[in-house]
Design a protein around this motif. Sequence first.
Motif: not given
Lengths: 272, 205
Positions: A172-176
């Motif tokens: 991941a690079t963020g959400a989720p």
Amino acid sequence: MNVLRNLDRRVIYVLLFLLVLYPLVKPMGLPVSVGPWTQGSFDYINNLKAGDLVVVSFDYSSGGAPDVDPQAVVVVKHLFKKGVRIVGTAFVDQGVLFANKVFDAWQKQGKKPGVDFVNLGYLAGGETAVAAFGNNPLKAFPKDNNGNDTASMPIMQGVKTAADFKLIAAFATGAPGPSEWVRQVVTKYKTPYMAGLVTVMAPGAEPYLQSKQMIGLLAGLRGAAEYETALKEPGTAAAGMDAQSMGHVVIIVFVILGNILYLLDKPKKAKA
Amino acid sequence: MKRELPLGITAVVGFLFLVQYFFKIAILKSMTDELTDWGTIVSAFAALLAAAGLYKIHLEKIARRKGPWEMSIVLVLVMTAFIIFGVFLGQKSAPYLFLSNQVLVPLSAAIFSLLIFYIGSAAFRAFRLRNLEAGLLLGSGFLVMLGRAPIGEVVWKKFPVIADWLMKWPNLAGNRGVLIGASIGSIAIGLRILVGIDRGHLGQD
């Protein structure tokens, strides 16, 4: 000293560019040791058996891909080398681009879609989509990325909830990211979970490691390079570590120079 | 009714999820599973709505020659090309793959990597040893940078050990505090929304 005091920022940019470029053209071959975060992930995957079923989630966008994509590539390589079957998902729209690239390359090497792996594609909804997948993967993804019926695929037989997977490896690079996976899947289904993240996200995810809600963590390009080292197959990440080292050194040198100037000028400023 | 109905739906659905999370009740589970699926469907429509909104904003900018409207032309053209190639030719067609792999991915990575130049410049101009707190930040930053980069290990074998210690204890303690604080805050906000005190999601204060 006056030269340094009035240093144009473009000089810093050029210096940085040249010093980061140099090891990319002429590799220095600096050693990469394997840290405990990476070792945890490697050991868990190394102990999986052929035929085990795991989820690899490509939840990253192209901006952070240079940090995270090498992690996904090397983990998928290890899983396939072990004969583990992979269910690929994407809960970030651009993630499916990278999933396609990785699985297409393995299909060319003889891995069969629907049997050795399935690329389920992208599901919108972020955390809600992760929860829906955990509840019922077949209902969340009735078709794979190519429009094939997932319920009839050999790889999906016996899959009812996220508890039927031996591991979830989410990049991941963020959400989720870790918070969403831990909240919606790990706590509920007790599925072992490891994350691959951009470097800046890694410190925030560390509490999940200590609480054993995560079995391992790959942090940035360094994490990928460590995994390649543990697998004894150096790849693109290990090659990039020299350049990253030079970047770190240049920044440290600039911080030292900046502070020397600051300390030299401090008494003058106090007098004024 | 305009306010009461959404508030009632929020409260009922919220409590359904809350009860289902802690108690195994079959009928509640099937209801919340269905609602979760609705969530993903609504999100897909939200993406469509976002795309339509983006078109509206940028077509208006082009029509009025407002702001950097030339950039809006690029955005509309590229977005349209992506939609046409993706929907009609497929995600594995050559034009779609070209736009993705040769344009989008390298450009996004280039923007991300520009950060090093700003960090380098900021390191020289702003990262100063002004007081004890700044000194601690500077020292720990140095040690973690050297411990995480292979060159640090070549210089002194203990750098990675020190970096690991800093990450495992002081960093972990700080992050856990932030996490617990944020979680308690989330519970409080969740409860306020469920009982109708916080009405921000309805577009009101």
